[in-house]
Design an enzyme around this catalytic site. Structure first.
Site, mmCIF file in Angstrom:
data_model
loop_
_atom_site.group_PDB
_atom_site.id
_atom_site.type_symbol
_atom_site.label_atom_id
_atom_site.label_comp_id
_atom_site.label_asym_id
_atom_site.label_seq_id
_atom_site.Cartn_x
_atom_site.Cartn_y
_atom_site.Cartn_z
ATOM 1 N N ARG A 153 0.703 -1.079 0.098
ATOM 2 C CA ARG A 153 0.081 -0.003 0.148
ATOM 3 C C ARG A 153 0.994 1.412 0.107
ATOM 4 N NH1 ARG A 153 -1.851 0.536 4.388
ATOM 5 N NH2 ARG A 153 -1.137 -1.278 5.404
ATOM 6 N N ASP A 184 -9.303 -9.819 9.371
ATOM 7 C CA ASP A 184 -8.511 -8.571 8.925
ATOM 8 C C ASP A 184 -9.796 -7.667 9.177
ATOM 9 O OD1 ASP A 184 -6.541 -6.931 7.959
ATOM 10 O OD2 ASP A 184 -7.577 -6.782 6.171
ATOM 11 N N HIS A 237 -10.200 -2.447 11.948
ATOM 12 C CA HIS A 237 -9.137 -3.358 11.375
ATOM 13 C C HIS A 237 -8.841 -4.500 12.514
ATOM 14 C CE1 HIS A 237 -4.658 -3.329 9.632
ATOM 15 N NE2 HIS A 237 -5.599 -4.241 8.982
ATOM 16 N N LYS A 263 -9.506 -2.427 2.111
ATOM 17 C CA LYS A 263 -9.169 -1.346 2.815
ATOM 18 C C LYS A 263 -9.855 0.036 2.547
ATOM 19 C CE LYS A 263 -6.389 -3.758 4.802
ATOM 20 N NZ LYS A 263 -5.984 -4.556 5.899
ATOM 21 N N THR A 293 -3.890 -12.833 10.969
ATOM 22 C CA THR A 293 -4.298 -14.148 10.226
ATOM 23 C C THR A 293 -3.788 -15.354 11.170
ATOM 24 O OG1 THR A 293 -4.170 -12.988 8.246
ATOM 25 C CG2 THR A 293 -4.121 -15.454 8.300
ATOM 26 N N ARG A 297 1.922 -12.031 -1.046
ATOM 27 C CA ARG A 297 0.469 -12.283 -0.529
ATOM 28 C C ARG A 297 0.016 -14.048 -0.883
ATOM 29 N NH1 ARG A 297 -1.556 -8.865 3.669
ATOM 30 N NH2 ARG A 297 0.068 -7.115 4.045
ATOM 31 N N ASN A 338 6.472 -8.687 1.830
ATOM 32 C CA ASN A 338 4.901 -8.495 1.675
ATOM 33 C C ASN A 338 4.175 -9.072 0.834
ATOM 34 O OD1 ASN A 338 2.520 -7.132 2.734
ATOM 35 N ND2 ASN A 338 2.614 -5.574 0.870
ATOM 36 N N TYR A 389 -1.721 -3.380 -6.844
ATOM 37 C CA TYR A 389 -1.400 -4.138 -5.696
ATOM 38 C C TYR A 389 -2.606 -4.081 -4.653
ATOM 39 C CZ TYR A 389 -0.247 -5.308 -1.059
ATOM 40 O OH TYR A 389 -0.306 -5.948 0.328
ATOM 41 N N SER A 420 -1.147 -3.901 9.948
ATOM 42 C CA SER A 420 -1.056 -5.002 9.180
ATOM 43 C C SER A 420 0.518 -5.783 9.261
ATOM 44 C CB SER A 420 -0.853 -4.150 7.640
ATOM 45 O OG SER A 420 -1.989 -3.558 7.505
ATOM 46 N N ALA A 421 0.414 -6.912 8.806
ATOM 47 C CA ALA A 421 1.442 -8.009 9.207
ATOM 48 C C ALA A 421 2.043 -7.968 10.542
ATOM 49 C CB ALA A 421 2.766 -7.535 8.007
ATOM 50 N N CYS A 422 1.127 -7.902 11.504
ATOM 51 C CA CYS A 422 1.534 -8.372 12.894
ATOM 52 C C CYS A 422 0.972 -9.525 13.274
ATOM 53 C CB CYS A 422 1.262 -7.178 13.657
ATOM 54 S SG CYS A 422 2.255 -5.598 13.553
ATOM 55 N N GLY A 423 0.617 -10.464 12.549
ATOM 56 C CA GLY A 423 -0.056 -11.875 13.027
ATOM 57 C C GLY A 423 -1.612 -11.975 13.274
HETATM 58 O O1 SAT Z 1 -3.716 -3.449 2.690
HETATM 59 S S1 SAT Z 1 -3.599 -4.789 2.208
HETATM 60 O O2 SAT Z 1 -5.073 -5.201 1.957
HETATM 61 O O3 SAT Z 1 -2.859 -5.047 1.301
HETATM 62 C C1 SAT Z 1 -3.249 -5.707 3.447
HETATM 63 C C2 SAT Z 1 -2.634 -4.766 4.724
HETATM 64 O O4 SAT Z 1 -1.698 -3.777 4.681
HETATM 65 O O5 SAT Z 1 -3.308 -4.906 5.975
HETATM 66 MN MN MN Z 2 -5.014 -5.462 7.314
#
Ligand code: SAT
Ligand code: MN
Length: 595
Positions: free
Chosen positions: A82, A288, A239, A219, A266, A380, A378, A210, A261-264
């Site tokens: 992003r 998410d 979020h 988002k 999922t 995916r 990043n 992306y 984002s990207a802190c686990g």
């Molecule tokens: O923004 S994304 O949907 O690409 C993923 C994220 O950053 O949480």
């Molecule tokens: Mn996210």
């Protein structure tokens, strides 16, 4: 050139919605595609578009034995995350967007992007992608229509949302739908903009391909426009992951948790309880995004508006997230991971040793000596949530699930203890509002610096953040039976720079304490800044660490916290105009308690 007559006739068997037809016509007149294709969401359409994407080189089929129905995509190397600096909230006044968002006046944005969109789809197909965020037929759902010249976007939206006929049926002849316009243009970062027009329920995205920039339901609609609509209509767009915990007695509880984002998120949403928790089950509702409303019972009810997962690949493995690995076995689109010699995928952290003969995310032969990552940090996967073996059937409940606890978590090497419970709702909002986290690869920019990321919504709040906190406080006043609010930190490090807490499945220890608190089954110790578990409430040994390590993970150091309150000053200054006075006063009170 598409004539009006053709636009209408192509859509005829799908919709006669005059607002939709007029808008598609107008956008086609602007972008000038060679063709317009209306998506119905059928299997036949998926097969046809997938075949076409393969022919165009947009997707590479993976080995059907190893990954049936799965495909591989590489993005332009300049387009891998992003772009927050190119993301704008276009409200009539700058104040409405607030000091944490980039702002552009609506007329200026329409005119600037309009020039870029002019003819941007020449020689291309415009896909009309109707979709629902939320369950079909649910009163909480929102319909969006994304017009895009990217077949990759269409195939991803098909996984991430309820797409096609189902959305047009829900929309009927209503004019109440999000208008999303997307063109890749030439992927020139100089001509890349993601603009949101909350008042018009409109999103214009150009110059990127992306995920978060272009899968407009996620988002852009579910969070930025969603948060704006949430304030207007009295609900919350967050979020947050949503998970279900079932105890050995078969009682189920629901938890929503915000992490940047990207802190686990999922991983947490798909957690598998370790052996010590025999009879316990954790199931996923969402990984998410949570849309939350006040139920007639005065509780907070949440739905996951998505239909798939757009998760971070690196670090995902059979140990960290077996449910994700199982979800990825079929019908998945992988973006910017590495390719194996036998047509499968690989990423850092999937296995200890990389297989021989890898091709990296840029398409170059790769060896461990290459000095670069084989998969982009990043990179995916896009996978249908129905693939998740731990999916809760309640993910399909149009009324959502009642939330017992809300968790705010950041990535912090120091200061923030493993778990901390707020004194009350206002203090919980304060904890969320002052959340800090070290930055990750999910957004372009420096990685690993602490930034304030209130409620993990800094990049996603569609209006002034001070007003957003006020909205949270308002919701709290209307909840007769509010969820308890907690702060967690899985990422604290010791003096050698190693993570103290094992994380992953062992997070169940923390989750159980949180739910025991919500059920009134566990006592707690009061500290100046919140409640913490009694000694031995969390079994260090069972979690695989020493009591001393657990003490370190839990420690509240007055000096560190004084610095933390100091660091919050920047945020309070920035939002001074609208920061609720309850939060300003609470900060002073907490600070004073530290002595
Ligand atoms: O923004 S994304 O949907 O690409 C993923 C994220 O950053 O949480
Ligand atoms: Mn996210």
């Amino acid at each position: 050139m598409i004539t009006n007559h053709e636009t209408a006739s192509v859509a005829q068997n799908l919709t006669t919605n005059p607002h939709l037809l007029a808008w598609v016509k107008e956008m086609a007149a602007l972008t000038k595609p060679d063709r317009i294709v209306w998506c119905d969401g059928s299997e036949e359409e998926k097969e046809r578009l997938t075949r076409q994407a393969v022919e165009e080189g947009v997707l590479i089929p993976l080995n059907p034995e190893k990954r049936p129905g799965s495909y591989y995509a590489r993005s332009n190397p300049n387009d891998v995350a992003r772009v927050e600096h190119l993301t704008f909230i276009c409200t009539p006044t700058r104040e409405e967007a607030g000091p944490t968002n980039n702002w552009m006046a609506p007329e200026e944005a329409y005119s600037k992007l309009g020039k870029l969109f002019d003819g941007s789809m020449r020689g291309r197909t415009m896909y009309v992608v109707p979709y629902i965020m939320g369950l079909p037929g649910s009163p909480f759902s929102k319909v969006g229509v994304e017009l895009t010249d990217s077949i990759y976007v269409v195939l991803n939206m098909r996984i991430m949302t309820r797409m096609g006929k189902v959305a047009l049926e829900q929309l009927g002849d209503s004019n109440d739908f999000n208008r999303g316009l997307h063109s890749m243009l030439d992927l020139d970062p100089e001509k890349r903009f993601i603009c949101h027009f909350p008042q018009d329920n409109t999103i214009w995205s150009i110059g990127s391909n992306y995920g978060g920039n272009v899968l407009l339901g996620k988002k852009c609609l579910a969070l930025r426009i969603g948060s704006y609509l949430g304030r207007k209509e009295g609900w919350l767009a967050e979020h947050m992951l949503i998970l279900e915990v079932e105890n050995p007695q078969g009682e189920r509880r629901y938890v929503a948790a915000a992490f940047p984002s990207a802190c686990g998120k999922t991983n947490f949403a798909m957690l598998i309880p370790p052996a010590k928790f025999a009879g316990w089950k954790v199931r996923t509702i969402g990984d998410d995004i949570a849309w939350m409303r006040i139920g007639e019972d005065g509780r907070l009810w949440a739905v996951n508006p998505e239909n798939g997962y757009f998760g971070v690949a690196p670090g995902t493995n059979e140990k960290s997230n077996p449910n994700a690995m199982a979800s990825l076995r079929k019908d998945t689109i992988f973006t910017n991971v590495a390719l194996t010699a036998d047509g499968d995928v690989w990423w850092e952290g999937m296995t200890k040793e990389p297989p021989a003969g890898l091709t990296d995310w840029k398409g170059n032969p790769w060896t461990p000596e290459s000095g670069e990552k084989a998969a982009h940090p990043n990179s995916r996967f896009t996978t249908p949530m129905a693939n998740n073996p731990a999916l809760s059937p309640r993910a399909y409940d149009p009324q959502g699930v009642p939330i017992s606890a809300i968790i705010f978590g950041g990535r912090r090497s120091d200061t923030v203890p493993l778990v901390l419970q707020s004194f009350d709702w206002t203090h919980g909002v304060f904890m969320g509002a002052t959340m800090g986290s070290e930055t990750t690869a999910a957004a372009v920019g420096q990685v690993g610096v602490v930034r304030r990321d209130p409620m993990a919504m800094l990049p996603f709040c569609g209006y002034d953040m001070g007003e957003y906190f006020a909205h949270w406080l308002e919701i709290g006043k209307r909840l007769k039976n509010p969820p308890l609010i907690f702060q967690v930190n899985w990422f604290r490090k010791d003096e050698n720079g190693d993570f103290i807490w094992p994380g992953f499945g062992e997070n169940m220890h923390v989750l159980k304490w949180i739910l025991d608190r919500a059920d009134g089954k566990a006592s707690a110790k009061e500290t100046p800044i919140g409640y913490v578990p009694e000694d031995d409430a969390i079994d260090a040994e069972a979690a695989g660490i020493t009591k001393d390590q657990l003490r370190k993970a839990m420690a509240i150091d007055a000096e560190e916290w004084k610095r933390e309150f100091e660091l919050q000053e920047e945020l309070f200054q920035k939002l001074a105009r609208t920061m609720p006075k309850e939060l300003v006063e609470l900060r002073e009170k907490l600070r004073a308690r530290l002595g």
